[in-house]
Motif scaffolding. Structure first.
Motif, PDB file in Angstrom:
ATOM      1  N   LYS A   1       5.367  12.856   7.885  1.00 46.54           N
ATOM      2  CA  LYS A   1       6.701  12.473   8.716  1.00 46.54           C
ATOM      3  C   LYS A   1       7.269  11.069   8.282  1.00 46.54           C
ATOM      4  O   LYS A   1       8.431  10.826   8.358  1.00 46.54           O
ATOM      5  CB  LYS A   1       5.883  12.239  10.332  1.00 46.54           C
ATOM      6  N   VAL A   2       6.361  10.184   7.869  1.00 46.62           N
ATOM      7  CA  VAL A   2       6.988   8.878   7.296  1.00 46.62           C
ATOM      8  C   VAL A   2       7.605   9.273   6.037  1.00 46.62           C
ATOM      9  O   VAL A   2       8.597   8.511   5.818  1.00 46.62           O
ATOM     10  CB  VAL A   2       5.625   7.980   7.065  1.00 46.62           C
ATOM     11  N   ARG A   3       7.320  10.257   5.247  1.00 43.96           N
ATOM     12  CA  ARG A   3       7.980  10.496   4.033  1.00 43.96           C
ATOM     13  C   ARG A   3       9.372  11.322   4.454  1.00 43.96           C
ATOM     14  O   ARG A   3       9.928  11.702   3.455  1.00 43.96           O
ATOM     15  CB  ARG A   3       6.980  11.352   3.026  1.00 43.96           C
TER      16      ARG A   3
ATOM     17  N   TYR B   1      -5.173   7.538  14.745  1.00 43.29           N
ATOM     18  CA  TYR B   1      -4.021   6.980  15.624  1.00 43.29           C
ATOM     19  C   TYR B   1      -4.262   7.712  17.227  1.00 43.29           C
ATOM     20  O   TYR B   1      -4.333   8.760  17.134  1.00 43.29           O
ATOM     21  CB  TYR B   1      -2.656   7.260  15.521  1.00 43.29           C
TER      22      TYR B   1
ATOM     23  N   ILE C   1      -1.471   6.261  -2.423  1.00 43.51           N
ATOM     24  CA  ILE C   1      -3.008   6.587  -2.317  1.00 43.51           C
ATOM     25  C   ILE C   1      -3.368   6.780  -0.951  1.00 43.51           C
ATOM     26  O   ILE C   1      -2.384   6.481  -0.183  1.00 43.51           O
ATOM     27  CB  ILE C   1      -3.947   5.023  -2.676  1.00 43.51           C
TER      28      ILE C   1
ATOM     29  N   PRO D   1       0.801  -1.301   0.043  1.00 41.60           N
ATOM     30  CA  PRO D   1      -0.114  -0.109   0.032  1.00 41.60           C
ATOM     31  C   PRO D   1       0.801   1.227  -0.117  1.00 41.60           C
ATOM     32  O   PRO D   1       0.406   2.202  -0.692  1.00 41.60           O
ATOM     33  CB  PRO D   1      -0.904   0.117   1.411  1.00 41.60           C
ATOM     34  N   LYS D   2       1.903   1.191   0.634  1.00 43.37           N
ATOM     35  CA  LYS D   2       2.704   2.516   1.068  1.00 43.37           C
ATOM     36  C   LYS D   2       3.449   2.980  -0.348  1.00 43.37           C
ATOM     37  O   LYS D   2       3.649   3.966  -0.691  1.00 43.37           O
ATOM     38  CB  LYS D   2       3.619   2.180   1.886  1.00 43.37           C
TER      39      LYS D   2
ATOM     40  N   ARG E   1      -5.891  13.932   6.863  1.00 38.20           N
ATOM     41  CA  ARG E   1      -4.924  13.178   6.859  1.00 38.20           C
ATOM     42  C   ARG E   1      -4.656  12.580   5.406  1.00 38.20           C
ATOM     43  O   ARG E   1      -3.399  12.229   4.752  1.00 38.20           O
ATOM     44  CB  ARG E   1      -4.856  12.068   7.780  1.00 38.20           C
TER      45      ARG E   1
ATOM     46  N   MET F   1      -1.929   9.840  19.168  1.00 40.14           N
ATOM     47  CA  MET F   1      -1.238  11.112  18.602  1.00 40.14           C
ATOM     48  C   MET F   1      -2.279  12.299  18.650  1.00 40.14           C
ATOM     49  O   MET F   1      -3.600  11.901  18.658  1.00 40.14           O
ATOM     50  CB  MET F   1      -0.843  11.045  17.031  1.00 40.14           C
TER      51      MET F   1
ATOM     52  N   ARG G   1      -1.055  14.897   1.822  1.00 38.36           N
ATOM     53  CA  ARG G   1       0.149  14.661   1.025  1.00 38.36           C
ATOM     54  C   ARG G   1      -0.210  14.673  -0.547  1.00 38.36           C
ATOM     55  O   ARG G   1       0.261  14.018  -1.596  1.00 38.36           O
ATOM     56  CB  ARG G   1       0.650  13.318   1.314  1.00 38.36           C
TER      57      ARG G   1
ATOM     58  N   TYR H   1       1.253  12.501   9.987  1.00 37.78           N
ATOM     59  CA  TYR H   1       1.940  11.140   9.906  1.00 37.78           C
ATOM     60  C   TYR H   1       2.409  10.954   8.588  1.00 37.78           C
ATOM     61  O   TYR H   1       3.548  10.471   8.467  1.00 37.78           O
ATOM     62  CB  TYR H   1       1.032  10.373  10.581  1.00 37.78           C
ATOM     63  N   PRO H   2       1.637  11.003   7.417  1.00 37.17           N
ATOM     64  CA  PRO H   2       1.847  10.634   6.248  1.00 37.17           C
ATOM     65  C   PRO H   2       3.082  11.268   5.833  1.00 37.17           C
ATOM     66  O   PRO H   2       4.093  11.032   4.915  1.00 37.17           O
ATOM     67  CB  PRO H   2       0.747  10.874   5.090  1.00 37.17           C
TER      68      PRO H   2
END
Lengths: 291, 352
Positions: free
Chosen positions: B101-103, B87, B77, B72-73, B146, B90, B150, B98-99
């Protein structure tokens, strides 16, 4: 008035049993701890010496403090390893329903055994002359082939810790499987979609949500580890030397080997005080309504 | 921005067919709604697009690129879940960010973008709160924020409004539609609510038991249902369906139903179902009406009166003027607007 009589009447059996089985012995042992009473000298309670036993314990007994240190080392490593191992097992098993059911029942056997039996079994398994586990370890690690595991200063504690982990990990694994299953699946899927990898999802999304369960598990295991006695008696008897003599073992030894009942009672009270603090934290976490 | 193509995709759960082999293309910027009763395979199809579920066969293409077996990542999408999937540990701001931050975006960049999106969905006052301190509608907005923060290629929404109360649902519906049009992001939206589907969609896919029943614009779905299932599923109250036969361009059914069809070229058939929506009929005098019968029930809904009559073994409902009043057991007649008469094969259910 009748209501209150009924209330006390219904509570009476429980209260009486508690008094007879719990409060009386506890009070009595506290009374002993205030006396100099050694069974080898007299079966009669010795002279009253006030807090002398406690003073001796706190100021003049390096052996006791050594056992406190041993208990700390044992507890730290057994708690840490048990939690990590049981979490890993839970993660491994929760994916597959089939695997979970089958493996679970096998693993829980270890937990279902009485601690004394666990200790005796492992003592045989690790015996240098005929122990199966000892042979396997020697075969995998030739360096340890000739080491008497339970009698060597460098390995006795490791063995004690690992056997304790072996004994307790299934129990906490079940706890964690339950906790993992009750996590909202959507948060994990949201994490996947948001772009997090496996490790990131575990440490960033799963673990924080397990914080409450984890805290309780750590606390419970700490309590279990501190009061662990059977395996020490059956596996190492506190040896080699006093390398694995934990506080409960020290209490046991003082009371039933040296028959120094007054002093042993004082030690036991010292231990009880520590446990009481942990138990209070535990009950507050469970019933205090805080997250 | 991207198109999504499902090429012969299907999913089996053991021996049970979740989604039968099917293909479709979702165009760039399109708002596509998967509609159907629960268990029809619409969510399964969406989860295969998301990558949360691996298809048993076929391919998923995003912008022509095969992503069938991508995690999925790696698909770029975003998804909004039915229970929001926020979450809990948080804050609202951290959830939205979060998306990013992950990136690996820097804190400052994240903050700016979070602020930007929060303004868009009116959450700026709540950024420091935990999701548990928010209302359902606010939580849904956080989930939306969220998802859009992105600017993904594709937006997936799995019954996002089903946990909200009726009033909030209407306003969130408008908000979603507005956001989607403004951002022009290709969107797939799963729902079992036909009003949501009709109001939001550029095109609708109606599914049942894992099989696509019809794919078309809301107008096509409503005005030319492809089969009996679609005809029955769409519309409230639903379309009247009368079993009868067709001879010489005239539909007849027990109870004196007599409808001369506009299109007289239809072949003679013994087993035909005539469909007519309540609003495509007018209440008239019983004598000489195409359909007439004894009044079973009448309901005043404020803007209209719905009259139901017994005709043979069928029960037919028509929408009438709100000033109409009926007597108990009165004889009532309906005339049909012949432009909106639908005919279906009695056996296969297919549109004739």
């Amino acid at each position: 008035m009748r209501d209150s009589a009924l209330k006390w009447g219904l509570l009476a059996p429980a209260i009486l049993i508690s008094i007879a089985m719990l409060f009386y012995p506890i009070g009595r042992s506290f009374w002993y701890s205030l006396h100099d009473w050694n069974l080898t000298i007299s079966p009669q309670l010795g002279p009253f010496i006030g807090l002398d036993n406690y003073v001796r314990l706190l100021t003049d007994d390096p052996q006791f403090w050594h056992s406190v240190w041993v208990s700390c080392v044992f507890s730290f490593f057994s708690v840490f390893t048990t939690i990590v191992v049981s979490m890993l097992m839970a993660l491994l098993l929760q994916g597959s329903r089939q695997l979970e059911i089958n493996v679970r029942s096998i693993l829980v056997l270890a937990f279902a055994m009485s601690p004394a039996l666990v200790g005796i079994s492992w003592r045989f398994l690790l015996a240098p002359e005929f122990g199966a586990a000892d042979a396997v370890i020697g075969w995998i690690f030739p360096r340890w082939a000739d080491v008497p595991i339970l009698a060597d200063t460098s390995t006795a504690m490791v063995a004690l810790v690992l056997v304790d982990v072996w004994h307790w990990a299934p129990y906490f694994m079940l706890t964690f499987i339950g906790a993992l299953a009750s996590l909202p699946q959507e948060t994990i899927e949201a994490g996947q979609i948001d772009g997090a990898g496996r490790f990131r999802i575990f440490f960033g999304i799963v673990l924080p949500q397990l914080k409450g369960v984890l805290a309780i598990a750590i606390l419970l295991k700490t309590i279990f580890s501190i009061k662990m006695l059977e395996q020490v008696i059956t596996m190492t008897s506190g040896g080699p030397g006093s390398e694995t003599s934990t506080v409960p073992h020290k209490v046991y030894e003082t009371a039933f080997k040296f028959y120094d009942f007054g002093y042993a009672a004082a030690m036991a009270y010292f231990l009880a005080a520590a446990m009481l603090v942990l138990a209070m934290i535990y009950s507050r976490m469970l019933f205090g309504g805080q997250k | 921005m991207a198109s999504v193509e499902l090429d012969g995709i299907g999913k089996k759960f053991g021996d049970v067919v979740g989604v039968a082999t099917q293909s479709m293309t979702i165009h760039d910027g399109e708002f596509m709604v998967f509609l159907g009763p629960s268990g029809c395979g619409k969510t399964t199809t969406m989860r295969m697009i998301a990558g949360l579920l691996e298809p048993s066969e076929g391919r998923v293409l995003v912008d022509g690129e095969d992503v069938t077996y991508d995690a999925p990542k790696d698909r770029d999408i975003a998804m909004v879940f039915q229970n929001y999937g926020l979450y809990p540990h948080m804050s609202v701001g951290e959830n939205i960010g979060y998306p990013l931050k992950v990136r690996g975006l820097s804190k400052a960049d994240r903050k700016a973008q979070i602020q930007d999106v929060a303004e868009r969905v009116e959450l700026t006052q709540l950024l420091d709160r935990r999701p548990s301190a928010l209302s359902g509608g606010q939580r849904q907005r956080v989930a939306l924020a969220r998802a859009i923060v992105r600017r993904p290629k594709v937006f997936l929404m799995d019954e996002p409004l089903s946990n909200l109360d009726a009033q909030l649902r209407v306003s969130m519906r408008a908000e979603i539609k507005h956001l989607q049009q403004e951002m022009g992001i290709t969107t797939v939206y799963v729902t079992h609510d036909q009003i949501e589907a009709l109001t939001l969609a550029d095109r609708i896919v109606i599914m049942q038991k894992g099989v696509i029943q019809q794919l078309g614009t809301p107008e096509e779905i409503y005005n030319t249902p492809a089969n009996l299932f679609v005809a029955n599923f769409i519309g409230s109250p639903s379309m009247n369906l009368i079993n009868g036969s067709l001879e010489n361009g005239i539909f007849t059914a027990p109870g004196g139903v007599h409808v001369p069809l506009k299109d007289s070229s239809q072949k003679n058939r013994a087993n035909v179902v005539l469909g007519i929506r309540p609003e495509d009929m007018s209440v008239c005098d019983a004598v000489g009406a195409m359909i007439s019968g004894v009044l079973y029930n009448s309901e005043m809904t404020g803007d209209a009166v719905f009259a139901t009559i017994d005709v043979g073994e069928a029960r037919v409902c028509a929408r009438g003027d709100r000033h109409l009043r009926f007597q108990k057991a009165q004889k009532v007649g309906f005339d049909l607007d012949l432009d909106y008469v639908h005919l279906f094969d009695g056996k296969s259910g297919a549109r004739l």
